[in-house]
Design a protein around this motif. Structure first.
Motif: not given
Length: 355
Positions: A150, A157, A169-170, A173-174, A176-177, A182
């Motif tokens: 992370r 980024s 970024a993608a 975002t994954w 954070d699921l 996931r």
């Protein structure tokens, strides 16, 4: 030379003058005559007939439909698993190949392992599949200590190219699921580190040369995640393949059993059966009598086109030839020979295992 040719002609003439002459058979025809000569030893009806391909195909289809029509939970679960991987037409073709080209191997599995569960355990061990089920493996893939990767993605980024930032970024975002989501979107995470063919993506897709030189630990972090993910995806693939193989066995073996039962009941066998049953006849514990009788009537074996003889056919030939040189035989003073002629470049039956 001339002398050799003359001797060859003389020997050929002597063979033709032998009582009964030279016997010339295909391997299938020889096996058929062998079974007719020893039907009781082969546990086969003396009046058996050879089925043509149309009849054999119809019998396979009937056996398949009988098993697929079974309303048992085992058959239903196996069908549900296979339905997501293969069409109905392809499944029919696959089972046909298993009952023809791979019939001998299927029969060996059926005789060696008493249950489908035993076969499934063997397959899982051969694939080194983990004991955990697919859901548990998927959860272990998405639930991991993600602090290092992370932090790496955040650095990308902040300091990498626009395209690399978009990818980072993608992936963030994954991360954070929740675990269930996931799993549902695992392809996003996998595609971030591997190509469609499964090869690791170049580090430069995320790291610019400048950032890589300034913070070499970022490369180590990405490579570590690639290694972890590859190992876990291999475990998942092994588990899935083991489950699919077990599902196929749960359907193929009953189909095989049903088809063999129909053959035995009607005493109608295909050519592959002739080979398999003849080979089994010659290796059974009670085969000594059969081999002794054959040993008394065969002095020489001449094989032509040996490049097209399949392993199952070789099993028959090997059993007979081995008896030539075991003990004294029924005619100890005779000369016994095995002569084979072939050309690997002319092989046309390699699809049947011939070599």
């Amino acid at each position: 030379d001339t002398a050799t040719r003359q001797r060859a002609r003389m020997l050929f003439g002597q063979v033709l003058d032998l009582p009964g002459g030279m016997r010339i058979d295909t391997v299938h025809a020889f096996c058929q005559s062998l079974l007719r000569r020893f039907p009781l030893e082969a546990q086969i009806s003396p009046h058996f007939a050879v089925a043509d391909e149309a009849e054999a195909a119809s019998r396979r289809r009937a056996a398949r439909e009988a098993v697929l029509g079974d309303d048992s939970r085992t058959a239903e679960a196996a069908l549900r698993l296979l339905a997501g991987q293969i069409s109905e037409t392809d499944f029919a073709g696959l089972t046909d190949r298993m009952l023809t080209d791979a019939q001998a191997r299927l029969a060996k599995l059926a005789s060696r392992y008493e249950t489908v569960g035993g076969i499934a355990a063997m397959q899982a061990a051969a694939l080194d599949a983990p004991d955990a089920d697919e859901d548990a493996i998927l959860l272990s893939i998405v639930k991991f200590d993600d602090r290092d990767i992370r932090a790496t993605l955040r650095a990308v980024s902040d300091r990498s190219s626009d395209k690399a930032r978009e990818k980072a970024a993608a992936l963030l975002t994954w991360l954070d699921l929740p675990p269930a989501q996931r799993v549902a979107r695992l392809d996003i995470w996998r595609d971030g580190f591997f190509t469609g063919s499964g090869a690791p993506r170049a580090i430069t897709t995320l790291l610019s040369k400048t950032l890589d030189a300034a913070q070499p630990e970022l490369r180590s972090s990405i490579e570590a995640e690639q290694t972890r993910l590859l190992r876990m995806m291999d475990r998942l693939a092994a588990r899935r393949l083991a489950d699919l193989s077990a599902a196929l066995a749960r359907l193929a073996l009953p189909i095989h059993t049903a088809e063999q039962g129909a053959k035995q009941l009607n005493a109608r066998f295909d050519y592959a059966d002739l080979i398999a049953r003849a080979a089994q006849l010659l290796v059974d514990p009670g085969a000594a009598w059969v081999l002794y009788k054959l040993d008394g009537g065969i002095d020489h074996i001449l094989l032509d086109e040996v490049q097209d003889i399949a392993p199952a056919q070789w099993a028959v030939i090997d059993a007979i030839a081995a008896e030539f040189f075991a003990g004294t035989g029924t005619r100890p003073d005779g000369t016994r020979t095995v002569f084979a002629v072939g050309d690997r470049k002319q092989s046309i039956y390699s699809f049947q295992g011939a070599d």
